[in-house]
Write a protein that holds these residues in place. Structure first.
Motif, PDB file in Angstrom:
ATOM      1  N   LEU A 169      -0.810   9.415  -4.128  1.00  0.00           N
ATOM      2  CA  LEU A 169      -1.170   9.645  -5.525  1.00  0.00           C
ATOM      3  C   LEU A 169      -0.147   9.095  -6.507  1.00  0.00           C
ATOM      4  O   LEU A 169      -0.516   8.529  -7.541  1.00  0.00           O
ATOM      5  CB  LEU A 169      -1.362  11.147  -5.782  1.00  0.00           C
ATOM      6  N   LEU A 170       1.122   9.267  -6.203  1.00  0.00           N
ATOM      7  CA  LEU A 170       2.153   8.920  -7.172  1.00  0.00           C
ATOM      8  C   LEU A 170       2.695   7.506  -7.012  1.00  0.00           C
ATOM      9  O   LEU A 170       3.195   6.914  -7.967  1.00  0.00           O
ATOM     10  CB  LEU A 170       3.318   9.912  -7.079  1.00  0.00           C
ATOM     11  N   LYS A 171       2.582   6.947  -5.793  1.00  0.00           N
ATOM     12  CA  LYS A 171       3.157   5.629  -5.530  1.00  0.00           C
ATOM     13  C   LYS A 171       2.148   4.609  -5.009  1.00  0.00           C
ATOM     14  O   LYS A 171       2.476   3.432  -4.859  1.00  0.00           O
ATOM     15  CB  LYS A 171       4.314   5.749  -4.533  1.00  0.00           C
ATOM     16  N   GLY A 172       0.924   5.056  -4.692  1.00  0.00           N
ATOM     17  CA  GLY A 172      -0.067   4.121  -4.167  1.00  0.00           C
ATOM     18  C   GLY A 172       0.291   3.587  -2.798  1.00  0.00           C
ATOM     19  O   GLY A 172       0.032   2.423  -2.492  1.00  0.00           O
ATOM     20  N   VAL A 173       0.843   4.459  -1.947  1.00  0.00           N
ATOM     21  CA  VAL A 173       1.252   4.072  -0.592  1.00  0.00           C
ATOM     22  C   VAL A 173       0.600   5.016   0.410  1.00  0.00           C
ATOM     23  O   VAL A 173       0.676   6.242   0.261  1.00  0.00           O
ATOM     24  CB  VAL A 173       2.793   4.113  -0.442  1.00  0.00           C
ATOM     25  N   GLY A 174      -0.052   4.465   1.424  1.00  0.00           N
ATOM     26  CA  GLY A 174      -0.731   5.269   2.412  1.00  0.00           C
ATOM     27  C   GLY A 174       0.190   5.801   3.491  1.00  0.00           C
ATOM     28  O   GLY A 174       1.380   5.458   3.553  1.00  0.00           O
ATOM     29  N   ASN A 215       0.363   5.050   6.498  1.00  0.00           N
ATOM     30  CA  ASN A 215       0.868   3.979   7.353  1.00  0.00           C
ATOM     31  C   ASN A 215       1.943   3.130   6.678  1.00  0.00           C
ATOM     32  O   ASN A 215       2.443   2.164   7.255  1.00  0.00           O
ATOM     33  CB  ASN A 215      -0.273   3.078   7.822  1.00  0.00           C
ATOM     34  N   GLY A 216       2.301   3.486   5.446  1.00  0.00           N
ATOM     35  CA  GLY A 216       3.348   2.763   4.730  1.00  0.00           C
ATOM     36  C   GLY A 216       2.875   1.516   4.017  1.00  0.00           C
ATOM     37  O   GLY A 216       3.683   0.779   3.453  1.00  0.00           O
ATOM     38  N   HIS A 217       1.565   1.269   3.980  1.00  0.00           N
ATOM     39  CA  HIS A 217       1.017   0.087   3.311  1.00  0.00           C
ATOM     40  C   HIS A 217       0.630   0.417   1.869  1.00  0.00           C
ATOM     41  O   HIS A 217       0.302   1.557   1.535  1.00  0.00           O
ATOM     42  CB  HIS A 217      -0.217  -0.423   4.058  1.00  0.00           C
ATOM     43  N   HIS A 218       0.634  -0.610   1.038  1.00  0.00           N
ATOM     44  CA  HIS A 218       0.136  -0.453  -0.322  1.00  0.00           C
ATOM     45  C   HIS A 218      -1.352  -0.092  -0.290  1.00  0.00           C
ATOM     46  O   HIS A 218      -2.125  -0.649   0.509  1.00  0.00           O
ATOM     47  CB  HIS A 218       0.283  -1.761  -1.107  1.00  0.00           C
ATOM     48  N   LEU A 219      -1.752   0.833  -1.160  1.00  0.00           N
ATOM     49  CA  LEU A 219      -3.167   1.135  -1.343  1.00  0.00           C
ATOM     50  C   LEU A 219      -3.711   0.263  -2.467  1.00  0.00           C
ATOM     51  O   LEU A 219      -2.993  -0.091  -3.412  1.00  0.00           O
ATOM     52  CB  LEU A 219      -3.359   2.613  -1.691  1.00  0.00           C
ATOM     53  N   TYR A 220      -4.984  -0.070  -2.377  1.00  0.00           N
ATOM     54  CA  TYR A 220      -5.612  -0.850  -3.442  1.00  0.00           C
ATOM     55  C   TYR A 220      -5.858   0.032  -4.670  1.00  0.00           C
ATOM     56  O   TYR A 220      -6.213   1.211  -4.533  1.00  0.00           O
ATOM     57  CB  TYR A 220      -6.934  -1.452  -2.956  1.00  0.00           C
ATOM     58  N   PRO A 221      -5.678  -0.528  -5.873  1.00  0.00           N
ATOM     59  CA  PRO A 221      -5.847   0.281  -7.085  1.00  0.00           C
ATOM     60  C   PRO A 221      -7.289   0.599  -7.446  1.00  0.00           C
ATOM     61  O   PRO A 221      -7.552   1.099  -8.544  1.00  0.00           O
ATOM     62  CB  PRO A 221      -5.153  -0.557  -8.169  1.00  0.00           C
ATOM     63  N   SER A 222      -8.248   0.329  -6.535  1.00  0.00           N
ATOM     64  CA  SER A 222      -9.574   0.924  -6.701  1.00  0.00           C
ATOM     65  C   SER A 222      -9.427   2.444  -6.606  1.00  0.00           C
ATOM     66  O   SER A 222     -10.234   3.200  -7.159  1.00  0.00           O
ATOM     67  CB  SER A 222     -10.537   0.425  -5.619  1.00  0.00           C
ATOM     68  N   PHE A 223      -8.398   2.894  -5.893  1.00  0.00           N
ATOM     69  CA  PHE A 223      -7.948   4.288  -5.938  1.00  0.00           C
ATOM     70  C   PHE A 223      -7.018   4.391  -7.135  1.00  0.00           C
ATOM     71  O   PHE A 223      -5.990   3.704  -7.177  1.00  0.00           O
ATOM     72  CB  PHE A 223      -7.222   4.637  -4.637  1.00  0.00           C
ATOM     73  N   PRO A 224      -7.342   5.192  -8.138  1.00  0.00           N
ATOM     74  CA  PRO A 224      -6.647   5.086  -9.432  1.00  0.00           C
ATOM     75  C   PRO A 224      -5.257   5.706  -9.477  1.00  0.00           C
ATOM     76  O   PRO A 224      -4.937   6.511 -10.348  1.00  0.00           O
ATOM     77  CB  PRO A 224      -7.613   5.790 -10.390  1.00  0.00           C
ATOM     78  N   TYR A 225      -4.390   5.286  -8.564  1.00  0.00           N
ATOM     79  CA  TYR A 225      -3.031   5.828  -8.580  1.00  0.00           C
ATOM     80  C   TYR A 225      -2.243   5.346  -9.787  1.00  0.00           C
ATOM     81  O   TYR A 225      -1.216   5.928 -10.130  1.00  0.00           O
ATOM     82  CB  TYR A 225      -2.293   5.482  -7.282  1.00  0.00           C
TER      83      TYR A 225
END
Length: 312
Positions: A108-113, A115-125
């Motif tokens: 939520l706060l950093k956009g990191v899953g 597994n340590g990978h970046h999450l796509y901003p389609s998830f509105p972090y």
């Protein structure tokens, strides 16, 4: 001479790749942020859940009533960058049942899953990054009480280069900012609450603010309306309306009109809010009236803008 030039060029490439690898490294929350989180309160977390609109994307498409609390995912978001598929975030092995609070907070706060990978901003972090740490803990506690779903998450369908997550590290350097979207002079406590609900939990700017060519929000036109970030089945984009008090916006709506529309779905001119706003209303109707009034108070005092899109 040519050999020396080749060595120099090779060294420059290696240095550039190393620099790219370092600056795009996923960043996680610090120890101080984790320490600020007490044990989550699930009852309070339900209020965060509805304000944050979690069910709008993560419930199964078409789910109604209590079924909206089964966060099995599956909603497809078709965009210029490809198709994003909302994942299962229920408390199951196929969802986030094995996620710790720290894993959840990183998302939520950093956009990191996990597994340590970046999450796509389609998830509105990019909005959730403004959340208060305790709200994150309370939301986590509530989600962990919800029904589990064994539906596997489906992969996103993205073409190169958008399928290379590492590049999101550069995008985050430009657009991941936990500061306020707009600076307000001496806001009341009610307006401050509204700002938090709109800019952080409600992530209203993700749809109501125009974006640039690489998907970043143009905050100089905050909430001025935009073309939808999603592409319809006809290949066209819808219009997300201007919700400032500027030309084309909601300047003739009273604060009470706004609050009532968020609760009922009906506008002052006897129209109804449609499209994805039906889900938003379903969420907002579950909040206490004071929250809807706070959102209305905030929308009445933010800078007015003309429409952030062209009307045809």
């Amino acid at each position: 001479m040519l050999r020396k030039l080749a060595l120099v060029a090779g060294g420059i490439v290696i240095i550039a790749l190393a620099a790219f690898w370092i600056v795009t490294m996923p960043q996680t929350i610090d120890a101080a942020t984790m320490a600020a989180m007490k044990e989550g309160d699930a009852n309070r977390g339900e209020r965060i859940f509805w304000a944050g609109g979690c069910a709008s994307c993560h419930a199964a498409p078409g789910a109604q009533d209590e079924a909206r609390k089964v966060l099995s995912g599956g909603l497809e978001l078709v965009s210029d960058f490809g198709t994003f598929v909302a994942p299962n975030i229920s408390p199951s092995p196929q969802g986030i049942g094995d996620w710790s609070l720290q894993d959840f907070a990183n998302a939520l706060l950093k956009g990191v899953g996990k597994n340590g990978h970046h999450l796509y901003p389609s998830f509105p972090y990019t909005s959730y990054t403004r959340m208060q740490p305790q709200d994150v803990a309370d939301l986590y506690a509530f989600i962990m009480t919800l029904p589990p779903s064994d539906k596997p998450s489906e992969p996103n369908r993205l073409a190169f280069p958008f399928n290379v997550r590492r590049g999101l590290g550069l995008w985050k350097l430009l657009f991941l900012d936990n500061g306020p979207a707009v600076d307000l002079e001496n806001p009341s406590d009610q307006v401050k609450r509204g700002q938090y609900l709109v800019e952080a939990l409600g992530h209203c700017g993700e749809c109501h603010t125009p974006r640039n060519l690489i998907g970043g929000l143009d905050k100089s036109k905050w909430l001025a309306g935009a073309l939808s970030p999603e592409t319809g089945s006809d290949g066209k984009k819808g219009i997300v309306p201007n919700i400032t008090t500027g030309p084309g916006g909601i300047g003739d709506w009273s604060a009470q009109d706004i609050a009532y529309a968020l609760q009922s779905g009906f506008t002052p001119d006897f129209d109804s809010l449609g499209g994805s706003m039906t889900d938003v209303v379903a969420n907002m109707a579950k909040l206490p009236d004071e929250d809807r009034q706070a959102i209305a108070a905030y929308l009445k005092v933010i800078p007015p803008h003309p429409d952030g899109f062209e009307r045809h």
